[in-house]
Design an enzyme around this catalytic site. Structure first.
Site, PDB file in Angstrom:
ATOM      1  N   ARG A 207     -67.415  -6.855  -7.760  1.00  0.00           N
ATOM      2  CA  ARG A 207     -66.900  -7.933  -8.165  1.00  0.00           C
ATOM      3  C   ARG A 207     -67.481  -9.185  -7.850  1.00  0.00           C
ATOM      4  NH1 ARG A 207     -62.492  -5.685  -7.839  1.00  0.00           N
ATOM      5  NH2 ARG A 207     -61.832  -7.264  -6.195  1.00  0.00           N
TER       6      ARG A 207
ATOM      7  N   SER B 126     -57.202  16.251  -4.527  1.00  0.00           N
ATOM      8  CA  SER B 126     -57.381  15.837  -2.746  1.00  0.00           C
ATOM      9  C   SER B 126     -57.032  16.597  -2.349  1.00  0.00           C
ATOM     10  CB  SER B 126     -56.565  14.672  -3.199  1.00  0.00           C
ATOM     11  OG  SER B 126     -56.079  14.150  -4.158  1.00  0.00           O
TER      12      SER B 126
ATOM     13  N   HIS C 167     -62.564  -2.053   3.879  1.00  0.00           N
ATOM     14  CA  HIS C 167     -63.151  -0.561   2.366  1.00  0.00           C
ATOM     15  C   HIS C 167     -61.819  -1.376   1.076  1.00  0.00           C
ATOM     16  CE1 HIS C 167     -63.393   2.554  -0.982  1.00  0.00           C
ATOM     17  NE2 HIS C 167     -61.974   1.789  -0.599  1.00  0.00           N
TER      18      HIS C 167
ATOM     19  N   THR D  66     -58.690   5.114   1.271  1.00  0.00           N
ATOM     20  CA  THR D  66     -60.095   4.954   2.031  1.00  0.00           C
ATOM     21  C   THR D  66     -59.735   3.733   3.526  1.00  0.00           C
ATOM     22  OG1 THR D  66     -61.067   5.031   0.507  1.00  0.00           O
ATOM     23  CG2 THR D  66     -62.339   4.729   1.897  1.00  0.00           C
TER      24      THR D  66
ATOM     25  N   GLU E 190     -59.027   9.192   4.608  1.00  0.00           N
ATOM     26  CA  GLU E 190     -57.803   9.017   4.845  1.00  0.00           C
ATOM     27  C   GLU E 190     -56.889   8.803   5.321  1.00  0.00           C
ATOM     28  OE1 GLU E 190     -55.692   7.691   0.643  1.00  0.00           O
ATOM     29  OE2 GLU E 190     -58.100   7.339  -0.702  1.00  0.00           O
TER      30      GLU E 190
ATOM     31  N   ASP F 139     -50.887   7.101  -3.351  1.00  0.00           N
ATOM     32  CA  ASP F 139     -52.555   5.728  -2.328  1.00  0.00           C
ATOM     33  C   ASP F 139     -52.161   4.624  -2.393  1.00  0.00           C
ATOM     34  OD1 ASP F 139     -54.069   6.623  -1.484  1.00  0.00           O
ATOM     35  OD2 ASP F 139     -55.645   6.980  -2.948  1.00  0.00           O
TER      36      ASP F 139
HETATM   37 MN    MN Z   1     -57.384   6.743  -2.244  1.00  0.00          MN
END
Ligand code: MN
Length: 427
Positions: free
Chosen positions: A151, A266, A142, A358, A210, A135
């Protein structure tokens, strides 16, 4: 080699609704169980499923070098391993068999009886045996949103992000086709101001909008794939819901990245739309913000204009569309991802799957996860039934759709539709 299957003027003798995702120009590949409980490789035109195993036995692929049992299998892996030349010959032949000008199958009632199925007579399966699943994290919007939330808004993107198509190795055992429900996972989380973690059901189950691409055998151990060759090893794409548990993720991801927050399920749309079918929908991708190293530099259009949407359907209620995004927003394209993945000599096999990460667009209504849409739960999303969502509730069904549209021709992926069930309990 011209892709005659893509001819926009071609019409089929099978009925195709005006807004169908599956006109004769699509010809996706999938695996299904027939009304006679036989598993076969097939394609779809309009709302008719087509048994390619039966077509092959009846001699309709004469002249194309295919083994006898190539379509009588429960996965597409061997067919995909035959390579792009074969995929193109088969797809072009299917287009020809179902062309409105061709009467050979159209006028053969006996053959049609064994080849054609209504959608309610079949059950879609996972189309490939996925050996390895990777992935990526390739949407700048994103990565910026998540970096801002977790953060530092002033340094939302980590220093490597504009140089590397960042990714991680996922787990293929929990990849499932549309229609298979998913249980809310349990795990460790660190709530609010707590000093020690607790165990229990995830409270923040989320989707990730996705797309994923499926590869063919590409390289030997040690051999990198140059960027100009990368697309030749991509068979096709599916819409991909990469289920995530945000509270588990937040506690576990340091320092090695996602683990149990990501591998409980998934979901993919069951028809693989070939890269060839998407050819007319190529577009320019985002301009690089920083110069990219030479092995990642490419020529031509490597992005695809694929409209994407996510809807949430509470049990017994109407669905609410919560996001509209587009595959073209991806900062790193598939060719760059595959090239980077192999630059160290990592081998790629037939049936491997690569998630995009994403896909969030530039506007708040185009974000690809509830984490971003509700901004950590601070702005709940209003649903048509009057309820609100910060994340996904038990018995919500998440539906994702994707389609391309240009000059009156539409090519789509259908949908990936998954209900979230409560935590697993033994009956
Ligand atoms: Mn993902």
């Amino acid at each position: 080699m011209p892709l005659s299957a893509n001819n926009p003027d071609r019409k089929s003798w099978l009925h195709v609704d005006k807004n169908s995702d599956f006109p004769i120009q699509n010809i996706p590949f999938g695996v299904f169980l027939t009304r006679d409980d036989i598993i076969t490789i097939g394609t779809r035109i309009g709302d008719t499923a087509i048994d390619l195993g039966a077509l092959h036995q009846l001699g309709y692929f004469k002249g194309i070098p295919l083994t006898e049992d190539i379509f009588l299998q429960d996965t597409l892996n061997d067919f995909i391993a035959d390579g792009r030349k074969t995929w193109r010959l088969v797809r072009d032949r299917i287009a020809d068999i179902f062309d409105s000008e061709n009467t050979s199958l159209k006028n053969n009632k006996k053959h049609k009886e064994v080849v054609l199925f209504r959608l309610d007579e079949i059950e879609m399966q996972l189309p490939v045996l996925i050996g390895d699943y990777t992935d990526f994290y390739s949407s700048k919007e994103h990565a910026t949103n998540v970096g801002t939330m977790f953060r530092d808004p002033d340094n939302a993107l980590l220093p490597n992000w504009l140089h590397i198509p960042v990714g991680y190795h996922g787990r293929s055992s929990s990849i499932i086709p549309s229609g298979i429900p998913v249980h809310r996972p349990q795990g460790q989380t660190l709530p609010g101001d707590a000093k020690e973690p607790v165990f229990g059901p995830s409270k923040l189950v989320d989707f990730e909008l996705e797309m994923a691409f499926i590869t063919t055998d590409a390289n030997d151990l040690g051999e990198p794939i140059p960027i100009e060759e990368a697309e030749a090893y991509i068979f096709g794409l599916v819409v991909f819901n990469d289920w995530s548990a945000r509270d588990i993720q937040k506690w576990e991801y340091v320092p090695l990245g996602p683990f149990l927050a990501k591998n409980f399920a998934s979901s993919i749309s069951p028809w693989i739309v070939t890269l060839d079918a998407l050819e007319p929908y190529r577009v320019e991708g985002p301009k690089p913000i920083k110069p990219q190293l030479e092995y990642l530099q490419y020529k031509g259009k490597k992005s695809f204009d694929i409209n994407l949407e996510v809807a949430i359907q509470p049990k017994g209620a109407k669905e609410t569309v919560v996001s509209k995004s587009n595959f073209k927003y991806m900062y790193w394209n598939m060719a760059q991802q595959l090239t980077h993945h192999t630059v160290n000599g990592c081998p790629i096999n037939s049936g491997d799957m690569m998630g995009s990460g994403t896909i969030s667009g530039p506007t708040p209504d185009s974000y690809g996860s509830m984490l971003e849409l509700s901004w950590r739960g601070e702005n709940p999303i209003k649903m048509k039934d009057g309820t609100e969502r910060k994340f996904i509730n038990d018995h919500d069904t998440v539906i994702m759709r994707g389609f391309c549209e240009k000059d009156g021709t539409r090519i789509g992926f259908g949908e990936v539709k998954t209900e979230l069930l409560p935590v697993f309990s033994k009956k």
